[in-house]
Structure formats: structure tokens, C-alpha cells
Motif scaffolding. Structure first.
Motif, mmCIF file in Angstrom:
data_model
loop_
_atom_site.group_PDB
_atom_site.id
_atom_site.type_symbol
_atom_site.label_atom_id
_atom_site.label_comp_id
_atom_site.label_asym_id
_atom_site.label_seq_id
_atom_site.Cartn_x
_atom_site.Cartn_y
_atom_site.Cartn_z
ATOM 1 N N GLU A 192 177.911 112.284 -9.300
ATOM 2 C CA GLU A 192 178.712 112.376 -8.084
ATOM 3 C C GLU A 192 178.345 113.684 -7.378
ATOM 4 O OE1 GLU A 192 182.899 111.644 -8.541
ATOM 5 O OE2 GLU A 192 182.546 110.547 -10.401
ATOM 6 N N ASP A 193 177.639 113.577 -6.291
ATOM 7 C CA ASP A 193 177.126 114.766 -5.608
ATOM 8 C C ASP A 193 178.271 115.610 -5.061
ATOM 9 O OD1 ASP A 193 175.283 116.539 -4.642
ATOM 10 O OD2 ASP A 193 174.392 115.183 -3.172
ATOM 11 N N MET A 194 177.993 116.877 -4.852
ATOM 12 C CA MET A 194 178.971 117.769 -4.227
ATOM 13 C C MET A 194 179.269 117.262 -2.817
ATOM 14 S SD MET A 194 177.331 121.377 -5.582
ATOM 15 C CE MET A 194 178.596 122.461 -4.907
ATOM 16 N N GLU A 195 180.544 117.346 -2.408
ATOM 17 C CA GLU A 195 180.943 116.790 -1.118
ATOM 18 C C GLU A 195 180.235 117.469 0.044
ATOM 19 O OE1 GLU A 195 185.118 116.844 -0.571
ATOM 20 O OE2 GLU A 195 185.440 114.967 -1.676
ATOM 21 N N VAL A 220 167.761 119.503 -12.279
ATOM 22 C CA VAL A 220 166.838 119.788 -11.183
ATOM 23 C C VAL A 220 165.510 119.050 -11.282
ATOM 24 C CG1 VAL A 220 167.812 122.025 -10.627
ATOM 25 C CG2 VAL A 220 166.070 121.868 -12.381
ATOM 26 N N VAL A 221 165.197 118.451 -12.438
ATOM 27 C CA VAL A 221 163.962 117.672 -12.484
ATOM 28 C C VAL A 221 164.074 116.432 -11.606
ATOM 29 C CG1 VAL A 221 163.291 118.470 -14.772
ATOM 30 C CG2 VAL A 221 164.744 116.458 -14.575
ATOM 31 N N ASN A 222 165.288 116.073 -11.229
ATOM 32 C CA ASN A 222 165.507 114.935 -10.345
ATOM 33 C C ASN A 222 166.431 115.376 -9.215
ATOM 34 O OD1 ASN A 222 165.727 112.447 -9.164
ATOM 35 N ND2 ASN A 222 166.945 111.524 -10.804
ATOM 36 N N ALA A 223 165.872 116.157 -8.300
ATOM 37 C CA ALA A 223 166.685 116.742 -7.233
ATOM 38 C C ALA A 223 167.367 115.676 -6.390
ATOM 39 C CB ALA A 223 165.815 117.634 -6.350
ATOM 40 N N GLY A 224 166.738 114.513 -6.246
ATOM 41 C CA GLY A 224 167.302 113.456 -5.419
ATOM 42 C C GLY A 224 168.567 112.843 -5.973
ATOM 43 N N ARG A 225 168.862 113.089 -7.253
ATOM 44 C CA ARG A 225 170.084 112.535 -7.860
ATOM 45 C C ARG A 225 171.327 113.149 -7.226
ATOM 46 N NH1 ARG A 225 172.036 110.081 -12.520
ATOM 47 N NH2 ARG A 225 173.895 111.008 -13.469
ATOM 48 N N ALA A 226 171.247 114.408 -6.833
ATOM 49 C CA ALA A 226 172.375 115.097 -6.197
ATOM 50 C C ALA A 226 171.808 116.101 -5.200
ATOM 51 C CB ALA A 226 173.245 115.788 -7.247
ATOM 52 N N GLU A 248 177.502 120.054 -12.805
ATOM 53 C CA GLU A 248 178.430 118.947 -13.018
ATOM 54 C C GLU A 248 178.087 117.764 -12.119
ATOM 55 O OE1 GLU A 248 183.202 117.977 -12.684
ATOM 56 O OE2 GLU A 248 182.527 120.055 -12.774
ATOM 57 N N ALA A 249 177.703 118.054 -10.883
ATOM 58 C CA ALA A 249 177.340 116.988 -9.951
ATOM 59 C C ALA A 249 176.140 116.204 -10.461
ATOM 60 C CB ALA A 249 177.042 117.585 -8.574
ATOM 61 N N TYR A 250 175.152 116.913 -10.992
ATOM 62 C CA TYR A 250 173.983 116.232 -11.545
ATOM 63 C C TYR A 250 174.364 115.338 -12.714
ATOM 64 C CZ TYR A 250 170.251 118.590 -8.961
ATOM 65 O OH TYR A 250 169.396 119.003 -7.987
ATOM 66 N N LEU A 251 175.152 115.864 -13.639
ATOM 67 C CA LEU A 251 175.457 115.118 -14.851
ATOM 68 C C LEU A 251 176.398 113.950 -14.587
ATOM 69 C CD1 LEU A 251 175.845 117.993 -17.477
ATOM 70 C CD2 LEU A 251 173.848 116.601 -16.968
ATOM 71 N N SER A 252 177.312 114.114 -13.642
ATOM 72 C CA SER A 252 178.279 113.055 -13.365
ATOM 73 C C SER A 252 177.714 111.985 -12.438
ATOM 74 C CB SER A 252 179.536 113.655 -12.723
ATOM 75 O OG SER A 252 179.250 114.127 -11.418
#
Length: 474
Positions: A392-395, A304-310, A386-390
Motif C-alpha cells: 500500500e503506497d504512501m498517500e 527498493v529493488v522494485n521501486a515501481g511497487r510503491a 512499510e509501504a513497500y512491504l504492505s
């Protein structure tokens, strides 16, 4: 994208908080088909093919005097909620620790390391905090400290630990403090392929006294840490110091498994990052079988420190936070959701901060007040992390649904950008409605369709997953 299903939350956290009895803490273990033991686990992008499976963390969870505690395999205890000060600015360390232990936060676990060079400052903060509390009984505080990889080897580790113990001596002897130490090996070795590690350079810079005490650990990296472990075993068994447990940090499964062949004592604690927890199911399963307690450091890094990632994942976390806010009657943030998700599965968390506001937000008082998540919320948080770490954002995204009602006039609906720009959306006839999906705090403007001097601005004050009706009267 198909996402993994996670184990249900199998114990009632709210029951735990209102009953001082011991209940069994449960955790998940992800079962992946790797082929054979020599193959590497899949990278994060492949984790979506995993299936969830039930597992238990190696501890019993208790709520004791307002503090969530995990009982280790040796029947000693460790708090579930702590704070990491290893990288905190030196001038903040003592005051940060002193504040952390106060009753409005009740943080009783401090994480640092010998390499941080601030153990004496931690001890000073504990003493200052205990004296501020002014309670009759001793303040029980647990400190995790770690032996750096340049100190691997029996004699070198002995020097590192003795220096740490000297730094903590004032707190150990203080009449108002009951200091409990957990001593870990920070890394199994120095890794040349990790960019920030400088194996040759760090060894060259070592104190001549340390060099003379024991061989260069980089010359025998597969065995140096084993000699260190033998010293930690002797330290733990000696009862000379208040050492509650010994453990390891940043160890892989193949490292920990080697202990089956030579160690008298298995680690009581394994400190890992969030990535290992999600993508190394065999390590988690090993810890379950051997009752090794899991601690997660840096849980906020890469999430969550980088919300824009996902962004979709962040919106789903915000929805869970909003729902928990309603249930708890106190504000809950997405960061707190992730920490509470770990704690409610019996995993210790040691978020790092140098800000007093964050210290309170992530404190034992606040996190233990967050209601137990239901099965759906547990699944959402797992998928979001998982979406943050991978990467790959949630669909599916989650929105606020809005219905605009044209009550008195035909109207023109515009979306307002942050720079004040207008984007036309639709013409709404009097008596009709228009449905839109948007986000919290987005802004819209409705004009009289025949007179642009008549308009009303609207700020969306609903939360993710909610519906808002806007009745436009001009």
C-alpha cells in the motif's frame, strides 16, 4: 492512509562514530493489540493502525578500529555490517569475501550456511583477504553459518556442525586470521506449506550416514530442533572452537519462547527478514527483554529493488538520500538509506550481492559515513519501508516544483515523453510565470507561441522536494 509513528532515533550516530566509547543502542518495538496470545499478528495491510513505542535492541554498540560492532548478551561481539554469500555463484564466493575484508570496505561479517555448500570457499576468501591486507595483527572476521532443517536432531546437527568446522579449519588455524563463528539453526522445521520446501523429498535424498545418525526430523518436528539446540549449547560451552555465539533464524515467537522451559542458554542472535522486524512486535520485544541481537537478511528484497511497487515511497526515500548526500558530501542511494536506518538502530544487516560495486556501496566504510538521520527522516524511512512491504503506497507523493518564467516572448509549454511525444501543458504570456510539479530528469519543451521553429528543451536536474526556476529566453 494513516501510517504508524516510529520511535525517534535516540542515540547520535555521529557521536558514536567520533567517540570510541560505548553507547547504548536503541530500537523500536511496535505495540499492536492482538486480543490474545493465540491470535496471529495482522497482515501487512493492517500495520498502518499500529502505534510506535520505544524499545531497545539487546546490545551495546561500539565503533572499534573503523568497524561498527554490537556487543552480545554474552559480552562477545558481532559486526553490524556484513555481506550474505549463501546464494552467491560458487565461482564468485572466494573473491567476493577477499574483497569484502579489504580496508576500502572493512566488512567483517560473512553470512552463509551449511546448506549453501560454500563454507570452504568462504574460508579461502578470508585467508586470501588477510594475506592481501598484510597487516601484522590477525584479521578478525566473523562468520555466521547455519544448520539446515534436514539436519535437525542432536546427532544430525553434530554432523552438520562438524562438517562446517572442517570447512573452516584452514581459516581457524591460519596465522593471519582470527576467525569467530556464530552458529545458528536455519529453520525450526521443514514447513509443508512453504512452496519451495520439499520435506519428504529432501529427507529421501539425505546421505545414508546422516539418516543412520538420527531420526527423520519431520517425524517429530516440535522436538527435533530442541535436540539440535542442546548440541549447540554443548558446542558453545566446550570452548574447543572459536564459537562466539549460537542463535536461530526464521524462528517465530512461540518457538523462541519454548526455550524458557528447557534451554540453558538463550539465543544470542536471531536472524529475521525485514517483514518480521516490522510486523512481529512481540518477537522484537522478546528479543529486547532477553538481549537477543537482531540481524536482518534480505533487507532489499521487496523494497527498493522494485521501486515501481510503491513509487511514492521510493520518491520519499530518494529525498532522504538526497538530503543525506548533501550532509555527507558523498552520494547516498535509497538502498543505503534503508541499510543505514537499520544499522543506526543497532540491527545487523547482511545484504546479499555478487557484484563488487554493490559490495562497496553497502560496506562498513560507506554506511558508517552516512550521517545520523533526524527524527523526521527516521519516520519517512519507516513509512516508506512499510509501504513497500504492505503493498500500500504512501498517500502523498513528493515532487520537484518548477516555475517557468516567460522572459522575452509568449511561450507554449509542453511535456516531453520518453518516446519523444509532446503533451501540451499551457500558454504562458510574456512576463508571466507558470508553476508545475514534476520529477527529476523529466523533460519539457518551450516554444515561441508564434513560431514553432524557436524552442528550448529543459531537463529537470533538481531533486525531490526541491524547487527550480526556469527562465525562458527565446
Amino acid at each position: 492512509m494513516l501510517r504508524s509513528s516510529w520511535v525517534n532515533l535516540l542515540f547520535s550516530f555521529s557521536f558514536l562514530l567520533h567517540n570510541a566509547t560505548l553507547v547504548e543502542g536503541n530500537f523500536f518495538s511496535r505495540i499492536l493489540s492482538f486480543g490474545n496470545d493465540e491470535e496471529k499478528p495482522p497482515q501487512p495491510s493492517g500495520a498502518r493502525h499500529a502505534t510506535g513505542a520505544m524499545g531497545k535492541v539487546g546490545s551495546i554498540i561500539a565503533f572499534d578500529k573503523g568497524i561498527l560492532m554490537a556487543h552480545l548478551a554474552n559480552n562477545n561481539r558481532i559486526p553490524l555490517i556484513g555481506v550474505g554469500v549463501g546464494n552467491a555463484p560458487r565461482h564468485h564466493v572466494s573473491s567476493l569475501v577477499s574483497e569484502a575484508v579489504q580496508d576500502n570496505k572493512r566488512i567483517r561479517l560473512i553470512d552463509t550456511s551449511h546448506a549453501s555448500g560454500n563454507e570452504e570457499l568462504v574460508a579461502q576468501g578470508i585467508i586470501a583477504g588477510a594475506e592481501r591486507l598484510g597487516q601484522d595483527e590477525k584479521l578478525e572476521v566473523h562468520v555466521v553459518t547455519k544448520v539446515w532443517y534436514t539436519y535437525l536432531g542432536y546427532e544430525r546437527t553434530k554432523i552438520s556442525v562438524e562438517e562446517s568446522l572442517k570447512s573452516f579449519e584452514a581459516a581457524i588455524q591460519h596465522p593471519k586470521v582470527n576467525l569467530r563463528l556464530h552458529v545458528l539453526l536455519h529453520w525450526p522445521k521443514c514447513f509443508d506449506n512453504i512452496e519451495w520446501m520439499n520435506c519428504a523429498g529432501e529427507e529421501e535424498a539425505m546421505d545414508p550416514k546422516v539418516k543412520a545418525a538420527g531420526p527423520d526430523p519431520t517425524k517429530d518436528p516440535e522436538n527435533a530442533w530442541k535436540e539440535s539446540w542442546k548440541y549447540l549449547e554443548e558446542l558453545y560451552l566446550s570452548d574447543k572452537y572459536p564459537v562466539e555465539s549460537i542463535g536461530v533464524s526464521n524462528f517465530h515467537l512461540h518457538d523462541v519462547e519454548k526455550m524458557d522451559r528447557f534451554a540453558r542458554i538463550h539465543p544470542h542472535v536471531l536472524q529475521v527478514n525485514l517483514w518480521n522486524l516490522l510486523y512481529d512486535p512481540m518477537l522484537v520485544d522478546y528479543c529486547h527483554k532477553h538481549r537477543i541481537h537482531l540481524q536482518v537478511y534480505n533487507a532489499m528484497h521487496g523494497t527498493v529493488v522494485n521501486a515501481g511497487r510503491a513509487p511514492h515511497a521510493f520518491h520519499h526515500l530518494q529525498k532522504v538520500a538526497n538530503d543525506l548526500t548533501t550532509s555527507a558530501g558523498l552520494p547516498v542511494t535509497p538502498a543505503q538509506v534503508i541499510l543505514a536506518w537499520l544499522v543506526q538502530h543497532g540491527v545487523s544487516v547482511i545484504p546479499r550481492t555478487s557484484k563488487l560495486t554493490r559490495l562497496e556501496e553497502n560496506s562498513g566504510v560507506v554506511l558508517s559515513a552516512i550521517p545520523a538521520m533526524n527524527d523526521e527522516q527516521v519516520e519517512i524511512v519507516a513509512n516508506a519501508v512499510e509501504a513497500y512491504l504492505s503493498g500500500e503506497d504512501m498517500e502523498k507523493d513528493i515532487h520537484v516544483s518548477v516555475t517557468f518564467h516567460a522572459i522575452t516572448h509568449d511561450i507554449m509549454l509542453y511535456w516531453l515523453g520518453s518516446d519523444g511525444s509532446e503533451t501540451r501543458i499551457d500558454h504562458i504570456w510574456k512576463g508571466e510565470t507558470f508553476d508545475e510539479v514534476t520529477y527529476p530528469n523529466h523533460r519539457f519543451r518551450t516554444y515561441n507561441a508564434y513560431n514553432k521553429d524557436e524552442y528550448v528543451d529543459h531537463v529537470i536536474d533538481a531533486n525531490f522536494g526541491e524547487h527550480k526556476n526556469i527562465h525562458v529566453e527565446l
